[in-house]
Design a protein around this motif. Structure first.
Motif, PDB file in Angstrom:
ATOM      1  N   PHE A   8       0.842  -1.192   0.000  1.00 60.41           N
ATOM      2  CA  PHE A   8       0.000   0.000   0.000  1.00 60.41           C
ATOM      3  C   PHE A   8       0.880   1.246   0.000  1.00 60.41           C
ATOM      4  N   LEU A   9       0.580   2.184  -0.906  1.00 59.16           N
ATOM      5  CA  LEU A   9       1.362   3.413  -1.040  1.00 59.16           C
ATOM      6  C   LEU A   9       0.706   4.541  -0.249  1.00 59.16           C
ATOM      7  N   TYR A  10       1.513   5.149   0.623  1.00 59.74           N
ATOM      8  CA  TYR A  10       1.055   6.248   1.465  1.00 59.74           C
ATOM      9  C   TYR A  10       1.907   7.495   1.239  1.00 59.74           C
ATOM     10  N   GLU A  11       1.258   8.647   1.311  1.00 63.54           N
ATOM     11  CA  GLU A  11       1.982   9.909   1.345  1.00 63.54           C
ATOM     12  C   GLU A  11       2.323  10.249   2.793  1.00 63.54           C
ATOM     13  N   LEU A  12       3.509  10.831   2.991  1.00 58.66           N
ATOM     14  CA  LEU A  12       3.891  11.260   4.332  1.00 58.66           C
ATOM     15  C   LEU A  12       4.757  12.511   4.221  1.00 58.66           C
ATOM     16  N   PRO A  13       4.328  13.642   4.814  1.00 58.08           N
ATOM     17  CA  PRO A  13       5.127  14.873   4.741  1.00 58.08           C
ATOM     18  C   PRO A  13       6.411  14.740   5.560  1.00 58.08           C
ATOM     19  N   ARG A  14       7.377  15.566   5.231  1.00 56.95           N
ATOM     20  CA  ARG A  14       8.665  15.522   5.934  1.00 56.95           C
ATOM     21  C   ARG A  14       8.497  15.733   7.435  1.00 56.95           C
ATOM     22  N   SER A  15       7.500  16.528   7.829  1.00 61.35           N
ATOM     23  CA  SER A  15       7.287  16.821   9.248  1.00 61.35           C
ATOM     24  C   SER A  15       6.921  15.574  10.054  1.00 61.35           C
ATOM     25  N   LYS A  16       6.464  14.509   9.364  1.00 57.91           N
ATOM     26  CA  LYS A  16       6.091  13.266  10.034  1.00 57.91           C
ATOM     27  C   LYS A  16       7.167  12.195   9.900  1.00 57.91           C
ATOM     28  N   GLN A  17       8.323  12.607   9.389  1.00 62.20           N
ATOM     29  CA  GLN A  17       9.430  11.670   9.226  1.00 62.20           C
ATOM     30  C   GLN A  17      10.563  12.074  10.158  1.00 62.20           C
ATOM     31  N   SER A  18      10.965  11.173  11.021  1.00 57.97           N
ATOM     32  CA  SER A  18      12.105  11.440  11.884  1.00 57.97           C
ATOM     33  C   SER A  18      13.194  10.420  11.581  1.00 57.97           C
ATOM     34  N   ARG A  19      14.324  10.596  12.217  1.00 54.85           N
ATOM     35  CA  ARG A  19      15.435   9.667  12.011  1.00 54.85           C
ATOM     36  C   ARG A  19      15.083   8.262  12.491  1.00 54.85           C
ATOM     37  N   ASP A  20      14.247   8.172  13.515  1.00 60.79           N
ATOM     38  CA  ASP A  20      13.999   6.891  14.161  1.00 60.79           C
ATOM     39  C   ASP A  20      12.693   6.210  13.754  1.00 60.79           C
ATOM     40  N   TYR A  21      11.712   6.982  13.299  1.00 60.32           N
ATOM     41  CA  TYR A  21      10.442   6.340  12.959  1.00 60.32           C
ATOM     42  C   TYR A  21       9.619   7.246  12.041  1.00 60.32           C
ATOM     43  N   LEU A  22       8.591   6.637  11.435  1.00 59.49           N
ATOM     44  CA  LEU A  22       7.654   7.343  10.576  1.00 59.49           C
ATOM     45  C   LEU A  22       6.323   7.445  11.305  1.00 59.49           C
ATOM     46  N   GLU A  23       5.759   8.647  11.343  1.00 58.25           N
ATOM     47  CA  GLU A  23       4.533   8.874  12.104  1.00 58.25           C
ATOM     48  C   GLU A  23       3.299   8.641  11.228  1.00 58.25           C
ATOM     49  N   PHE A  24       2.951   7.367  11.036  1.00 57.14           N
ATOM     50  CA  PHE A  24       1.763   7.036  10.257  1.00 57.14           C
ATOM     51  C   PHE A  24       0.535   7.042  11.159  1.00 57.14           C
ATOM     52  N   ASP A  25      -0.521   7.673  10.703  1.00 61.11           N
ATOM     53  CA  ASP A  25      -1.826   7.596  11.353  1.00 61.11           C
ATOM     54  C   ASP A  25      -2.789   7.104  10.288  1.00 61.11           C
ATOM     55  N   ILE A  26      -2.977   5.783  10.246  1.00 64.08           N
ATOM     56  CA  ILE A  26      -3.765   5.194   9.160  1.00 64.08           C
ATOM     57  C   ILE A  26      -5.185   5.722   9.161  1.00 64.08           C
ATOM     58  N   GLY A  27      -5.708   6.086  10.344  1.00 63.03           N
ATOM     59  CA  GLY A  27      -7.069   6.610  10.407  1.00 63.03           C
ATOM     60  C   GLY A  27      -7.224   7.926   9.675  1.00 63.03           C
ATOM     61  N   LYS A  28      -6.166   8.749   9.675  1.00 60.75           N
ATOM     62  CA  LYS A  28      -6.219  10.050   9.018  1.00 60.75           C
ATOM     63  C   LYS A  28      -5.535  10.055   7.660  1.00 60.75           C
ATOM     64  N   ASN A  29      -4.556   9.179   7.495  1.00 64.52           N
ATOM     65  CA  ASN A  29      -3.741   9.153   6.278  1.00 64.52           C
ATOM     66  C   ASN A  29      -4.071   7.893   5.486  1.00 64.52           C
ATOM     67  N   GLN A  30      -4.959   8.016   4.515  1.00 71.03           N
ATOM     68  CA  GLN A  30      -5.439   6.856   3.772  1.00 71.03           C
ATOM     69  C   GLN A  30      -4.479   6.484   2.629  1.00 71.03           C
ATOM     70  N   PRO A  31      -4.371   5.191   2.299  1.00 70.46           N
ATOM     71  CA  PRO A  31      -3.496   4.788   1.200  1.00 70.46           C
ATOM     72  C   PRO A  31      -4.010   5.298  -0.139  1.00 70.46           C
ATOM     73  N   LEU A  32      -3.085   5.621  -1.015  1.00 69.30           N
ATOM     74  CA  LEU A  32      -3.435   6.091  -2.351  1.00 69.30           C
ATOM     75  C   LEU A  32      -3.726   4.935  -3.303  1.00 69.30           C
ATOM     76  N   LEU A  33      -3.082   3.814  -3.029  1.00 70.22           N
ATOM     77  CA  LEU A  33      -3.041   2.740  -4.018  1.00 70.22           C
ATOM     78  C   LEU A  33      -2.667   1.428  -3.337  1.00 70.22           C
TER      79      LEU A  33
END
Length: 264
Positions: free
Chosen positions: A197-222
């Motif tokens: 599943f392909l997700y968009e994630l802005p740089r502000s939600k990307q850190s060195r240690d983890y990715l801040e995915f919130d599947i409830g708010k951030n729906q897959p594109l494909l």
């Protein structure tokens, strides 16, 4: 610069590539290995070591004793293959990023998987097209302010029936109706393992240690079924090889025609 250059390796041990680059590089390398051996390999998102690592893993599916190569995207992570025939030194992501030719790395992975390097790269088919498309999509967005990341439809642990990550599937119901419920699989005895599943994630939600995915708010594109060679958006499903042939067997044109033209 040569991939196994000692100075490049030492520099890479001190530096670390951003997570979005490791995502792109890991998919570029892994999808190319699959492309060279279609039907013998599949990819999975695994967390070996009791969840310590974040790996895009390449697995052989054509024999009982599964050979696996882990590409660890964690901070200061390594590719689990030997350099200069020794596991005491393993490649890092700076080497992958800066090496002029990644073919040497591809061949090292093939040897580790006990595969013979092909004299010519086979034509893309239904078992390799999905992985190539995921890689192309991630790569084309790697320098944007919002990047793409691929999440596996199968969970590496105990998670109910077939270990399917239903939060992913529920966002794209066609992937359940036409894919998950009507698909075979050669990996983990679960059709969920076919899907990415392909997700968009802005740089502000990307850190060195983890990715801040919130599947409830951030729906897959494909959703892409990489075993059957099919893709699913919110409104339609289609056969990737048919689409690929319609655009002259150009992966970039497939990406544009499907991802942009269809409004995925």
């Amino acid at each position: 610069m040569e991939f196994q250059d000692a100075v490049l390796h030492e520099c890479g041990e001190l530096l670390d590539a951003p997570r979005r680059l490791k995502e792109s590089l890991s998919w570029e390398v892994a999808s190319e290995v699959v492309r060279r051996h279609p039907g013998q390999l599949m990819l999975a998102e695994l967390q070996p070591g009791g969840g310590q690592y974040d790996c895009l893993s390449i697995l052989r599916i054509d024999r009982k004793e599964t050979e696996t190569v882990h590409l660890n995207r964690n901070p200061k992570g390594h590719l689990n293959v030997p350099m200069r025939d020794s596991f005491d030194v393993r490649p890092n992501w700076t080497q992958v990023l800066l090496a002029e030719n990644r073919l040497e790395l591809i061949q090292i992975i093939e040897r580790q998987l006990q595969l013979q390097s092909p004299k010519q790269t086979p034509e893309t088919n239904s078992k390799s097209i999905g992985y190539r498309l995921v890689s192309s999509l991630i790569s084309s967005h790697v320098h944007n302010k919002t990047n793409l990341f691929a999440n596996h439809g199968w969970y590496d642990g105990e998670l109910g029936e077939r270990n399917a990550v239903m939060d992913h599937f529920n966002a794209l119901p066609l992937a359940i109706e036409s894919g998950l419920n009507n698909s075979e699989s050669a990996l983990f005895n679960s059709p969920a393992a076919n899907f990415w599943f392909l997700y968009e994630l802005p740089r502000s939600k990307q850190s060195r240690d983890y990715l801040e995915f919130d599947i409830g708010k951030n729906q897959p594109l494909l959703a892409i079924d990489c075993y059957q060679g099919k893709a699913y958006t919110r409104s339609e499903s289609f056969d990737l090889m048919s689409e690929y042939k319609n655009v002259g067997r150009k992966i970039e044109r497939l990406e544009l025609g499907m991802f942009v033209g269809r409004g995925a």
